[in-house]
Scaffold this active site. Sequence first.
Site, short mmCIF file in Angstrom:
data_model
loop_
_atom_site.label_atom_id
_atom_site.label_comp_id
_atom_site.label_asym_id
_atom_site.label_seq_id
_atom_site.Cartn_x
_atom_site.Cartn_y
_atom_site.Cartn_z
N CYS A 54 -0.80 -12.88 -2.17
CA CYS A 54 -1.72 -11.86 -1.67
C CYS A 54 -3.16 -12.40 -1.54
CB CYS A 54 -1.66 -10.62 -2.55
SG CYS A 54 -1.70 -10.96 -4.31
N1 LIG Z 1 2.56 -7.21 -6.37
C1 LIG Z 1 1.97 -7.82 -5.38
O1 LIG Z 1 0.91 -7.39 -4.91
C2 LIG Z 1 2.56 -9.06 -4.80
C3 LIG Z 1 1.93 -9.63 -3.69
C4 LIG Z 1 2.45 -10.80 -3.13
C5 LIG Z 1 3.56 -11.39 -3.70
N2 LIG Z 1 4.13 -10.83 -4.80
C6 LIG Z 1 5.29 -11.52 -5.37
O2 LIG Z 1 6.45 -10.74 -5.13
C7 LIG Z 1 7.35 -10.87 -6.23
C8 LIG Z 1 7.63 -9.48 -6.79
O3 LIG Z 1 6.40 -8.95 -7.23
P1 LIG Z 1 6.25 -7.47 -7.81
O4 LIG Z 1 4.81 -7.25 -8.00
O5 LIG Z 1 7.04 -6.52 -6.99
O6 LIG Z 1 6.96 -7.64 -9.24
P2 LIG Z 1 7.53 -6.51 -10.20
O7 LIG Z 1 6.93 -5.20 -9.90
O8 LIG Z 1 7.39 -7.05 -11.58
O9 LIG Z 1 9.09 -6.45 -9.83
C9 LIG Z 1 9.97 -7.50 -10.10
C10 LIG Z 1 11.35 -7.18 -9.55
O10 LIG Z 1 12.24 -8.25 -9.86
C11 LIG Z 1 13.32 -7.77 -10.69
N3 LIG Z 1 13.62 -8.82 -11.67
C12 LIG Z 1 12.84 -9.26 -12.68
N4 LIG Z 1 13.45 -10.28 -13.33
C13 LIG Z 1 14.63 -10.46 -12.71
C14 LIG Z 1 15.74 -11.33 -12.93
N5 LIG Z 1 15.71 -12.25 -13.89
N6 LIG Z 1 16.81 -11.22 -12.12
C15 LIG Z 1 16.86 -10.28 -11.14
N7 LIG Z 1 15.85 -9.43 -10.88
C16 LIG Z 1 14.76 -9.52 -11.66
C17 LIG Z 1 12.81 -6.49 -11.34
O11 LIG Z 1 13.91 -5.69 -11.68
P3 LIG Z 1 13.82 -4.58 -12.87
O12 LIG Z 1 13.13 -3.38 -12.26
O13 LIG Z 1 15.25 -4.30 -13.18
O14 LIG Z 1 13.05 -5.21 -13.98
C18 LIG Z 1 11.99 -5.91 -10.18
O15 LIG Z 1 12.85 -5.34 -9.23
C19 LIG Z 1 6.66 -11.79 -7.25
O16 LIG Z 1 7.10 -13.12 -7.07
C20 LIG Z 1 5.20 -11.67 -6.87
O17 LIG Z 1 4.44 -12.80 -7.22
C21 LIG Z 1 3.67 -9.67 -5.34
#
Ligand SMILES: NC(=O)c1ccc[n+]([C@@H]2O[C@H](COP(=O)([O-])OP(=O)(O)OC[C@H]3O[C@@H](n4cnc5c(N)ncnc54)[C@H](OP(=O)(O)O)[C@@H]3O)[C@@H](O)[C@H]2O)c1
Length: 338
Positions: A154
């Site tokens: 981001c």
């Molecule tokens: N948030 C942002 O603004 C943003 C921006 C750009 C990129 N990203 C990237 O996008 C990705 C997701 O970000 P997020 O903010 O959405 O994270 P998040 O809210 O922490 O969600 C993580 C997701 O992954 C699942 N998960 C966690 N550990 C896992 C495992 N070992 N095996 C399978 N599933 C697993 C979680 O499932 P549960 O619900 O069951 O725990 C949840 O669905 C990250 O790599 C992050 O760096 C995020």
Amino acid sequence: MPGVIKADIAGATGYAGQELVDLLLRHPNVRINALYSTTDQPRKFSEMFPRFARRTGLLCQKLDAKKITHGESSVVFLALPHTCSMDLVPALLRAGKRVVDLGADYRLKSVPAYEKAYGVPHKDRDNLRQAVYGLPELYRQKIRKAQIVANPGCYPTACVLGLAPLVSLQEFDSVIVDAKSGVSGAGKKAVQDMLFTEVDEDFRAYKVNSHQHMPEIEQELSKLAGRRTQITFVPHLLPVKRGILETIYVGAPVRPSKVLELYRKFYTHEPFIRIREDGSFPSIKDVEGTNFCDIGVKADGSSVIVISAIDNLLKGASGQAVQNMNIMFGFPETMGLM
Ligand SMILES: NC(=O)c1ccc[n+]([C@@H]2O[C@H](COP(=O)([O-])OP(=O)(O)OC[C@H]3O[C@@H](n4cnc5c(N)ncnc54)[C@H](OP(=O)(O)O)[C@@H]3O)[C@@H](O)[C@H]2O)c1
């Protein structure tokens, strides 16, 4: 244009994953095939998140690489914490799936840089080589044919888009990035620093000049500039849910009357870049809930100030992922995003 395609989302219950579900349910050429998270028992997604009631009857199930590889989807979105994607991608690509990875595992071309920034060994160097950095404004042609797209971070999205016209066309020296993000940028995991009581009515810097997105920004600016480019980068946590605003100071001899033209020309025909023509500057509210990157610029002859704003969950994550998918599958780039 191809017909309707099927898509799987791994990490559907995360902040980025939920945005993907929302976008893909509205997308006329995509049917969501399966949703995955860490849940032990399959659960109705709309029961986990009532805002999806009457919009989808899909179950969310435990992530299972075999199910995805044997399934019918042409595209798999990985919205997982870093290190998870590189365990899955080799099998997905062998099964002929096309992958959009929202995590960091395939963004940095330098393995030592990845290992230093994320503190783990890289396990999939072969596919790292073929991964295309998914910033459509710079790499649209390569994205079209890519088997795996590394969706940018981001902070890097706002920064690289904010600086691309300048660093690729002008001489410059110092680059100082004063970045601010809403709390959803950190994902949904429970961390004390992210509690409402800690964040609300406060404003603080964190990971000063040591954030894991710095090597990604430097990689992309170096490519654009044609020389190694380093930045000073200070991220801050804003007491808002979503949005990124970066104020970027660049030492560059650009005439005040020329700077707008530089940006206008560089981004002609870009559907998701809005340059402020009237000398004003964007705010987070201007881009919240959209896939736009809004940019304002001002030059004084020796330095340029760029202000770049995005919604971290859309242009900074899931919106950009859908934009990449549109390009990969030959759909109009703005489909499902305007
Ligand atoms: N948030 C942002 O603004 C943003 C921006 C750009 C990129 N990203 C990237 O996008 C990705 C997701 O970000 P997020 O903010 O959405 O994270 P998040 O809210 O922490 O969600 C993580 C997701 O992954 C699942 N998960 C966690 N550990 C896992 C495992 N070992 N095996 C399978 N599933 C697993 C979680 O499932 P549960 O619900 O069951 O725990 C949840 O669905 C990250 O790599 C992050 O760096 C995020």
